[in-house]
Write an enzyme that holds these catalytic residues in place. Structure first.
Site, PDB file in Angstrom:
ATOM      1  N   LEU A 183      22.675  24.348  -2.532  1.00  0.00           N
ATOM      2  CA  LEU A 183      22.627  22.986  -2.008  1.00  0.00           C
ATOM      3  C   LEU A 183      22.768  22.000  -3.162  1.00  0.00           C
ATOM      4  CD1 LEU A 183      19.677  23.628   0.440  1.00  0.00           C
ATOM      5  CD2 LEU A 183      22.050  23.109   1.106  1.00  0.00           C
ATOM      6  N   CYS A 243      27.442  17.033  -7.054  1.00  0.00           N
ATOM      7  CA  CYS A 243      26.695  16.346  -8.123  1.00  0.00           C
ATOM      8  C   CYS A 243      26.286  17.300  -9.248  1.00  0.00           C
ATOM      9  CB  CYS A 243      25.505  15.594  -7.538  1.00  0.00           C
ATOM     10  SG  CYS A 243      24.389  14.991  -8.787  1.00  0.00           S
ATOM     11  N   CYS A 263      28.407  14.303 -11.014  1.00  0.00           N
ATOM     12  CA  CYS A 263      27.510  13.398 -11.760  1.00  0.00           C
ATOM     13  C   CYS A 263      26.812  14.067 -12.937  1.00  0.00           C
ATOM     14  CB  CYS A 263      26.436  12.794 -10.869  1.00  0.00           C
ATOM     15  SG  CYS A 263      26.776  12.766  -9.137  1.00  0.00           S
ATOM     16  N   HIS A 313      21.293  24.302  -9.561  1.00  0.00           N
ATOM     17  CA  HIS A 313      21.607  24.894  -8.255  1.00  0.00           C
ATOM     18  C   HIS A 313      20.413  25.661  -7.687  1.00  0.00           C
ATOM     19  CE1 HIS A 313      26.003  25.151  -9.821  1.00  0.00           C
ATOM     20  NE2 HIS A 313      25.750  23.993  -9.279  1.00  0.00           N
ATOM     21  N   PHE A 327       7.830  -3.994 -25.809  1.00  0.00           N
ATOM     22  CA  PHE A 327       8.672  -4.312 -26.981  1.00  0.00           C
ATOM     23  C   PHE A 327       9.919  -5.044 -26.502  1.00  0.00           C
ATOM     24  CE2 PHE A 327      11.783  -2.727 -30.343  1.00  0.00           C
ATOM     25  CZ  PHE A 327      11.443  -3.706 -31.245  1.00  0.00           C
TER      26      PHE A 327
END
Ligand code: COM
Length: 525
Positions: free
Chosen positions: A78, A82, A87, A137, A503
């Site tokens: 699934l 990506c 990605c 995965h 900062f």
């Protein structure tokens, strides 16, 4: 009942899943991997065709709402493209580009060795990704089963039969609804020679690359073109981008501020990339292997740009054809499935999500589309409007933006205040700003490389209406900025000035806004 590897009763750990997936990807397991509760007699509320980001998040949400789903994917895992091809490798390569860039600029100084081009290998990075991607995965499979209680069938495609029926390896499953989420694929330009060996896209790059590219021509000016091109160049492969539109001015990108765009594109050129805007690729030439791209340049002349590696960066097109055929769902002129804000298609009880419904082809949209469809299936009328969203891309920098550009804001509001760094009229090499985490080494060595940022404010309401950043470390903040900007009351300069910065917060806007917030009449900074 379909024959397959039944994993429902087993509690495979992440390492077990890794072995199963590796074997399936090598073709040693060709049967379906079946995680279906055969004792559960409830009807499926939804069958998700495609288990990418949209399908997985939709499935999880539907389960969380007490429903029963089945998710089917052709891959043995699934998570979709990506973690496999899109990605995750893009972020890996972009991080490499950033490191390589730093190594080049600081070559031979401090502790940085003399930069050695021969050790910066595109092939090695592709192999590193290929060898490591299975951990993601396996986690997707493990989490989806063990923690999210999902039912799924993997390693085999689903065929949609009608509005309620899906066939998987010969067995038919019925659902109250079907949710389509099979993504998109590279839109390959129709030019002679495009099928030659040596022509790649982001998929075949990670799947098939087996040599070290020495000279690259990229066809197209998409995000992928900029991101992968910047990596190729940083790795020592001279890269030319051939784009019809000016970079970052393609139809799929909106709200790109011109000053930000210039900083990015100038930065790419400064690093040695060649950018041919207004140019059209005519043919990939080569005798059995790509050797260059014949190109019509903006001035009308035709030139052959030599390359041993041609990369397609023209964007993607929805994988909608099977569903048009099976269900007759409406598609738009680009082939994307048309949905309403609840993700309903023109076919009753059929939803579509993610890249399949067109741009933006982004992670957040896929996941939230899945969630939206799930909510509606479970009886909760819920709409998702993704016309506005924070956006990003990488060159050797991280580039993020949200809201309106300065030009758009001026058109809409008239009186607009701009807070930017470097301030207008100050040359980038005069001051080492903006800087923060990720740009401190540049600040003390090459101030002009620290980045660019701009905050756009509507003077009348004091609301921040746009934020734009080139640099490092700001991307996370833009997720929250987007949320704050889109609240009914928006986010004012004065509220920004109340925040507690850590900062030089990378997006830097808190302290800059505070420097102006005391004034009843705002002015630029
Ligand atoms: C992310 C994949 S890599 S998913 O969105 O978690 O399914």
């Amino acid at each position: 009942m379909l024959a397959g590897m039944d994993v429902f009763e087993s509690s495979l750990g992440n390492r077990d899943w890794q072995v199963v997936i590796e074997r399936a990807l090598r073709g040693e397991i060709s049967e379906p991997i079946v995680n279906v509760d055969r004792q559960d007699t409830r009807e499926f509320d939804a069958i998700f065709v495609g288990g990418g980001a949209g399908g997985r998040f939709g499935s999880a949400f539907l389960r969380a709402r007490g429903g029963r789903q089945l998710t089917v994917d052709r891959w043995p895992f699934l998570g979709g493209t990506c973690p496999h091809q899109a990605c995750v490798p893009h972020h890996l390569f972009s991080e490499a580009a950033r490191e390589l860039d730093l190594g080049r600029w600081l070559s031979g100084t401090l502790w940085f060795p003399d930069f050695d081009d021969k050790r910066a290998s595109i092939l090695q990075m592709a192999e590193l990704f290929r060898a490591g991607r299975n951990t993601a995965h396996s986690f997707m499979n493990w989490q989806s089963k063990q923690q999210l209680g999902m039912e799924y069938i993997l390693n085999t495609p689903a065929t949609v039969i009608d509005e309620h029926t899906v066939e998987v390896a010969g067995e038919r499953f019925r659902g109250r609804s079907i949710i389509l989420g099979t993504g998109a694929s590279t839109e390959v330009p129709h030019i002679p020679g495009i099928e030659l060996p040596g022509v790649y896209d982001f998929v075949s790059l990670v799947e098939e690359l087996d040599y070290e590219p020495n000279r690259c021509v990229i066809i197209g000016g998409s995000k992928v073109a900029i991101e992968y091109g910047s990596f190729f160049q940083a790795a020592g492969c001279p890269t030319t981008i051939v784009s019809r539109s000016p970079l970052m001015r393609t139809a799929s990108l909106h709200h790109v501020d011109e000053d930000l765009r210039r900083y990015v594109v100038d930065g790419m050129c400064r690093r040695g990339m060649t950018i041919c805007e207004g140019a059209s690729p005519l043919e990939v030439i080569g005798n059995g292997r790509a050797a260059g791209v014949r190109t019509r340049l903006a001035d009308g002349t035709v030139e052959t740009l030599a390359a041993d590696f041609v990369f397609i960066g023209t964007g993607e097109r929805a994988n909608s054809a099977p569903f048009v055929q099976a269900l007759g769902v409406d598609v738009d002129g680009q082939g994307s499935i048309v949905v309403d804000r609840r993700m309903r298609t023109s076919a009753p009880s059929v939803y579509a999500i993610g890249d399949l419904i067109g741009p933006p082809m982004e992670m957040f949209k896929a996941r939230k589309c899945g969630m939206t469809a799930a909510r509606n299936v479970m009886g909760e009328p819920y709409e998702f409007d993704f016309s506005e969203y924070p956006d990003f891309l990488h060159s050797t920098y991280e580039i993020t933006w949200v809201g309106l550009t300065e030009a758009e804001a001026r058109e809409r509001f008239g009186d607009v205040i701009v807070i930017q760094m470097p301030p207008a009229g100050v040359e980038p090499d005069e001051i080492p700003l903006p800087c923060a985490e990720g740009s401190m080494l540049y600040a003390f060595t090459r101030p002009e490389l620290t980045g660019f940022q701009k905050c756009v404010i509507d003077a009348a309401t004091r609301r921040v209406v746009g934020a734009h950043h080139v640099g490092f470390g700001a991307k996370d903040a833009f997720q929250y900025l987007d949320y704050l900007l889109r609240r009914p009351g928006g986010l004012t300069v004065d509220e920004m000035a109340e925040m507690n910065e850590l900062f030089l917060n990378p997006e830097h806007f808190i302290q800059l806004c505070r420097l102006r917030a005391g004034r009843s009449e705002l002015v630029d900074l």
